[in-house]
Design a protein around this motif. Structure first.
Motif, PDB file in Angstrom:
ATOM      1  N   PHE A 144      -6.129   0.368   6.540  1.00 50.15           N
ATOM      2  CA  PHE A 144      -5.487   0.683   7.819  1.00 50.15           C
ATOM      3  C   PHE A 144      -4.068   0.101   7.877  1.00 50.15           C
ATOM      4  N   ARG A 145      -3.874  -1.005   7.132  1.00 47.84           N
ATOM      5  CA  ARG A 145      -2.567  -1.700   7.179  1.00 47.84           C
ATOM      6  C   ARG A 145      -1.428  -0.843   6.647  1.00 47.84           C
ATOM      7  N   LYS A 146      -1.809   0.286   6.014  1.00 44.85           N
ATOM      8  CA  LYS A 146      -0.771   1.196   5.498  1.00 44.85           C
ATOM      9  C   LYS A 146      -0.037   1.896   6.647  1.00 44.85           C
TER      10      LYS A 146
ATOM     11  N   ARG B 274       3.958   1.745   7.073  1.00 46.29           N
ATOM     12  CA  ARG B 274       4.816   2.942   7.006  1.00 46.29           C
ATOM     13  C   ARG B 274       5.758   2.964   8.226  1.00 46.29           C
ATOM     14  N   MET B 275       5.210   2.621   9.398  1.00 48.52           N
ATOM     15  CA  MET B 275       6.036   2.632  10.617  1.00 48.52           C
ATOM     16  C   MET B 275       7.153   1.591  10.539  1.00 48.52           C
ATOM     17  N   LEU B 276       6.802   0.398  10.028  1.00 48.72           N
ATOM     18  CA  LEU B 276       7.809  -0.662   9.953  1.00 48.72           C
ATOM     19  C   LEU B 276       8.818  -0.393   8.836  1.00 48.72           C
ATOM     20  N   ALA B 277       8.319   0.094   7.694  1.00 54.81           N
ATOM     21  CA  ALA B 277       9.193   0.245   6.515  1.00 54.81           C
ATOM     22  C   ALA B 277      10.165   1.415   6.681  1.00 54.81           C
TER      23      ALA B 277
ATOM     24  N   LEU C 154       0.821  -1.214   0.000  1.00 54.87           N
ATOM     25  CA  LEU C 154       0.000   0.000   0.000  1.00 54.87           C
ATOM     26  C   LEU C 154       0.858   1.268   0.000  1.00 54.87           C
ATOM     27  N   LEU C 155       2.168   1.105   0.193  1.00 55.45           N
ATOM     28  CA  LEU C 155       3.049   2.280   0.222  1.00 55.45           C
ATOM     29  C   LEU C 155       3.409   2.687  -1.205  1.00 55.45           C
ATOM     30  N   LYS C 156       3.904   3.929  -1.331  1.00 56.98           N
ATOM     31  CA  LYS C 156       4.223   4.463  -2.662  1.00 56.98           C
ATOM     32  C   LYS C 156       5.437   3.743  -3.247  1.00 56.98           C
ATOM     33  N   GLU C 157       5.353   3.358  -4.509  1.00 56.75           N
ATOM     34  CA  GLU C 157       6.521   2.764  -5.183  1.00 56.75           C
ATOM     35  C   GLU C 157       7.639   3.792  -5.255  1.00 56.75           C
ATOM     36  N   PRO C 158       8.898   3.460  -5.358  1.00 61.22           N
ATOM     37  CA  PRO C 158       9.436   2.111  -5.372  1.00 61.22           C
ATOM     38  C   PRO C 158       9.775   1.570  -3.964  1.00 61.22           C
TER      39      PRO C 158
END
Ligand SMILES: Cc1cc2nc3c(=O)[nH]c(=O)nc-3n(C[C@H](O)[C@H](O)[C@H](O)COP(=O)(O)OP(=O)(O)OC[C@H]3O[C@@H](n4cnc5c(N)ncnc54)[C@H](O)[C@@H]3O)c2cc1C
Length: 419
Positions: A392-394, A398-401, A92-96
């Motif tokens: 919501f999983r985004k 984001r926090m983990l990535a 769900l996060l922005k590529e790349p």
């Protein structure tokens, strides 16, 4: 006595190598000491998170990194009751930067060292084990004493004193320099220990269980890292249960593994005896103060990370980037003092506390329960939100990535991709 350097970095893990690369790109003469002869280390995680992928692009190293053999992790699942739920969906996060790369840590470190060796200010000494701190008349740290080890016998071949206005301890969770400095971390309870071993793998084999996906048992957990011709397995069980496990014997241990990974039951006989297992005493701790005059500690040396969430490598990298940003100008113009070192800790304190708090919550909700033979209890609101509203999983993704307050490469370290 050998030629002084502007910065002595002890430890060639993610924190030390990244710090060495960044400082060298700023034009700071930096010497990195690594006690091992190579970077072949199985007993570590392989995760390279989005924050690090973005940094590699900023350094002009992203294309080269993507050429390394790797796999991608698209989501992060946790057990809930008798099933599981998706805590974070990286897609769900922005590529790349919408995945976590899985790269053997030695490939990552060798790749970064190759880049650092392009810089004339960078020196790496392998087989060099720091044994003590050097101090000046005022008691400030003035460098480090190290020994060159015989790679076969481990005996001492030579002893050297490396003088430096700044020594950075990146020597990991068992930091010798931290012990020598007299700084003691606050320990937080960890409910499990880890036993590492290998099982063979056919290079053509297609995994039936995704790499690193945790398998949860009645009172234990199994993680596996996929290598070309073997599985690197981490078995997690209650802290302090090593004597009990060993007393049970190898057959009982093989049964534990076959129960957690039935697809590997055909090869558990490769665990010939309990001597094939390497015990790792897992720690979660943090220093209240990360520095003394002439000495800074970063990465696991300042805050040992649990494997929960697999974020320690990236936190170490972020520490190194923040440290380089603050230290490089001060080392170049000779203005480095205690305030400079305190500024590094100040910048990295909040992200460290947030990530360690998250790990402690995971210990409490998941690992404490599993180790006690109970069903894991992740917060019900989290499970509900994730199952009911997949978008919501985004937020956890984001926090983990990227982690809290992610770092960008300072201008002095950036290069065009083809440079
Ligand atoms: C079981 C387990 C699994 C993990 N899995 C993951 C994961 O999947 N993903 C993740 O992001 N994090 C994971 N972590 C956490 C992660 O490994 C650490 O947080 C991270 O490696 C810290 O990096 P560092 O550079 O600070 O220290 P380290 O990686 O520990 O590097 C320290 C280096 O210093 C060298 N050294 C030590 N002493 C000396 C000395 N006296 N002289 C010279 N050199 C010395 C060591 O050889 C080593 O190369 C895991 C941790 C554990 C315990």
């Amino acid at each position: 006595m050998e030629k002084p350097t502007q910065c002595a970095v002890v430890g060639g893990g993610p924190a030390g190598i990244v710090l060495g690369l960044f400082l060298a790109r700023a034009g700071v003469h930096v010497t990195v000491l690594e006690k091992h002869a190579d970077f072949l280390r199985d007993f570590r995680g392989d995760t390279v998170h989005a924050s690090t992928l973005r940094l590699l692009d900023e350094l002009g190293l992203g294309d080269g990194f993507r050429q390394l053999p790797q796999s991608r992790m698209d989501n992060f699942r946790l057990p809930a009751g008798s099933g599981e739920f998706v805590l974070a969906d990286f897609g769900l996060l922005k590529e790349p930067y919408n995945y976590v790369a899985m790269v053997p840590q030695w490939d990552l470190l060798n790749f970064l060292v190759d880049a650092a060796r392009q810089e004339p200010c960078f020196t790496l000494i392998m087989n060099a084990e720091a044994t003590d701190l050097l101090t000046d008349g005022s008691g400030a740290v003035a460098g480090v004493r190290y020994r060159i080890k015989d790679p076969i016998t481990g005996g001492t071949l030579e002893t050297h004193d490396l003088q430096a206005p700044l020594t950075v301890a990146c020597d990991g969770r068992g930091s010798v320099l931290r012990a020598k400095s007299g700084l003691t971390p606050k320990e937080f309870p960890v409910p499990f220990d880890v036993w590492w071993f290998r099982l063979s793998r056919d290079p053509e084999e297609i995994e039936r269980v995704a790499s690193i996906s945790p398998r949860f048992g009645d009172s234990d957990v199994l993680l596996s890292l996929t290598r070309r011709d073997y599985h690197q397995i981490a078995y997690l069980a209650a802290k302090g249960s090593d004597p009990e496990l060993r007393a049970e014997g190898v057959d009982a241990f093989r049964n534990r593994i076959a129960r957690l990974r039935p697809d590997l039951s055909d090869r558990v006989g490769e665990i010939l005896s309990m001597d094939n297992l390497h015990l790792l005493d897992v720690k979660l701790n943090r220093l209240a103060t990360w520095h003394k005059p002439g000495l800074l500690l970063i990465g696991d040396a300042a805050h040992a990370m649990s494997p929960a969430g697999g974020v320690g490598i990236n936190l170490a990298v972020q520490d190194a980037v923040a440290a380089a940003r603050i230290l490089a100008p001060a080392l170049l113009d000779g203005s480095l003092d205690d305030h400079t070192l305190a500024a590094v800790q100040k910048r990295r304190w909040l992200p460290t506390v947030i990530v360690q708090t998250f790990q402690r919550l995971m210990h409490r909700a998941i690992f404490n329960q599993v180790m006690a033979g109970k069903q894991p209890k992740p917060p019900r609101a989290l499970v509900f939100l994730s199952r009911k509203f997949p978008l919501f999983r985004k937020i956890p993704a984001r926090m983990l990535a990227f982690g809290p307050l992610p770092e960008h490469a300072p201008g002095f370290a950036r290069r065009k991709p083809d440079a």
